[in-house]
Design an enzyme around this catalytic site. Structure first.
Site, PDB file in Angstrom:
ATOM      1  N   GLY A  12      16.887 -12.616  -4.652  1.00 31.42           N
ATOM      2  CA  GLY A  12      17.576 -13.141  -5.719  1.00 31.42           C
ATOM      3  C   GLY A  12      19.339 -14.023  -5.332  1.00 31.42           C
ATOM      4  CD  GLU A  39       3.806 -16.587   1.872  1.00 32.28           C
ATOM      5  OE1 GLU A  39       3.825 -16.880   2.902  1.00 32.28           O
ATOM      6  OE2 GLU A  39       3.399 -17.010   0.765  1.00 32.28           O
ATOM      7  CB  SER A  96      20.303  -7.276 -18.532  1.00 30.78           C
ATOM      8  OG  SER A  96      20.053  -9.434 -18.464  1.00 30.78           O
ATOM      9  CB  VAL A 120      26.210  -1.964 -13.628  1.00 27.62           C
ATOM     10  CG1 VAL A 120      27.434  -2.581 -14.370  1.00 27.62           C
ATOM     11  CG2 VAL A 120      26.552  -0.662 -13.520  1.00 27.62           C
ATOM     12  N   PRO A 121      25.408  -3.031 -17.174  1.00 35.18           N
ATOM     13  CG  PRO A 121      25.735  -2.929 -19.121  1.00 35.18           C
ATOM     14  CD  PRO A 121      26.174  -1.927 -18.599  1.00 35.18           C
ATOM     15  CG  HIS A 150      25.811 -15.574 -17.787  1.00 33.83           C
ATOM     16  ND1 HIS A 150      26.224 -15.248 -19.392  1.00 33.83           N
ATOM     17  CD2 HIS A 150      25.914 -14.942 -17.344  1.00 33.83           C
ATOM     18  CE1 HIS A 150      26.268 -14.229 -19.633  1.00 33.83           C
ATOM     19  NE2 HIS A 150      26.656 -13.509 -17.438  1.00 33.83           N
ATOM     20  CE  LYS A 154      22.126 -13.429 -18.560  1.00 34.31           C
ATOM     21  NZ  LYS A 154      21.933 -11.852 -17.738  1.00 34.31           N
TER      22      LYS A 154
END
Length: 260
Positions: A12, A39, A96, A120-121, A150, A154
């Site tokens: 990501g 894979e 989150s 950790v936000p 955001h 998200k």
């Protein structure tokens, strides 16, 4: 000896930044990565060092990693953190969406395993300061609302940062906010989500990264606190600190401020 790190959700946007940062730092070693959707487990396929282990199943995992950094999904982060704690790794969760009950379970498990852990936000230092300032302001301005903005990808809302900000506002208040009797929403949800008597409004748009405003109102005056993260690279300083300092904690904690 460098601190060995596993990154979950390494493909990501945040995971890629995290792996690059770890590879650059001579005090850290990218021991392993994990994603259940791979894979192949050949590190060359993901432009990783040959010494980096690649896993697509928790059950197959056997790694020397000391710290588990998680940027996976809300659905996977809780299970991942449980696995890390049960296998001698210290979890740092940057995903989150975990519920209060899940955080309580991780806190209990960390205590049982005599392990540290950190949720950790937001890894941005500006966001950590915003939350601290908001808590202070709430002593004098109990009426507050949050607007968090955001990127369009998200999935969860409101953001973990916004929820944590609301918690800190509630903790900082010395009096209750004013309430509107029998409010009318001509369109349901117009006043946002309500958390600890703090309305939260979530925006998801292309072009944004991570931004938050906290609006305080009082008789004849208003205060706005805002922070902006324009690039995900801004989160890497906080992550680096968290990896290097997390084992100073006793048990499971929430918030980057616990290791600053």
């Amino acid at each position: 000896m460098p601190t060995t790190v596993l990154v979950a959700g390494f493909r990501g946007s945040m995971g890629q930044k995290a792996t690059a940062m770890i590879k650059r730092d001579p005090e850290l070693e990218l021991a392993a990565v994990y994603s259940p959707h791979l894979e192949t487990t050949d590190p060359a396929a993901y432009d990783l060092p040959a010494t980096t282990q690649v896993f697509n199943q928790l059950s197959a995992m056997d790694t020397p990693a000391q710290v588990w950094v998680d940027f996976s999904t809300p659905a996977g982060a809780f299970e991942n953190a449980q696995f890390a704690l049960e296998h001698g790794m210290t979890p740092i969760i940057g995903t989150s969406g975990l519920s209060d009950d899940q955080v309580a379970q991780l806190t209990k498990l960390a205590k049982e395993q005599h392990q540290a852990g950190l949720l950790v936000p937001n890894f941005g230092l500006s966001a950590v300061l915003l939350m601290q300032f908001a808590k202070q302001a709430a002593q004098y301005f109990p009426d507050a609302e949050i607007i968090e903005m955001h990127h369009a990808d998200k999935k969860d809302s409101p953001s973990g940062t916004a929820v944590n900000t609301a918690k800190m506002i509630a903790a900082g208040r010395k009096q209750a906010p004013e309430t509107v009797e029998n409010p009318v929403e001509t369109i349901p949800g117009a006043r946002g989500a309500n958390y600890e008597d703090v309305p939260i409004h979530a925006v998801r748009l292309p072009g944004y990264v991570a931004h938050e405003q906290v609006l305080f109102g009082g008789p004849g005056e208003a205060l706005t606190i805002r922070q902006d993260s324009f690039d995900r690279e801004s989160f890497m300083h906080g992550l680096n600190i968290a990896i290097k300092q997390v084992n100073r904690l006793k048990g499971f904690a929430v918030g980057l401020e616990n290791v600053l």
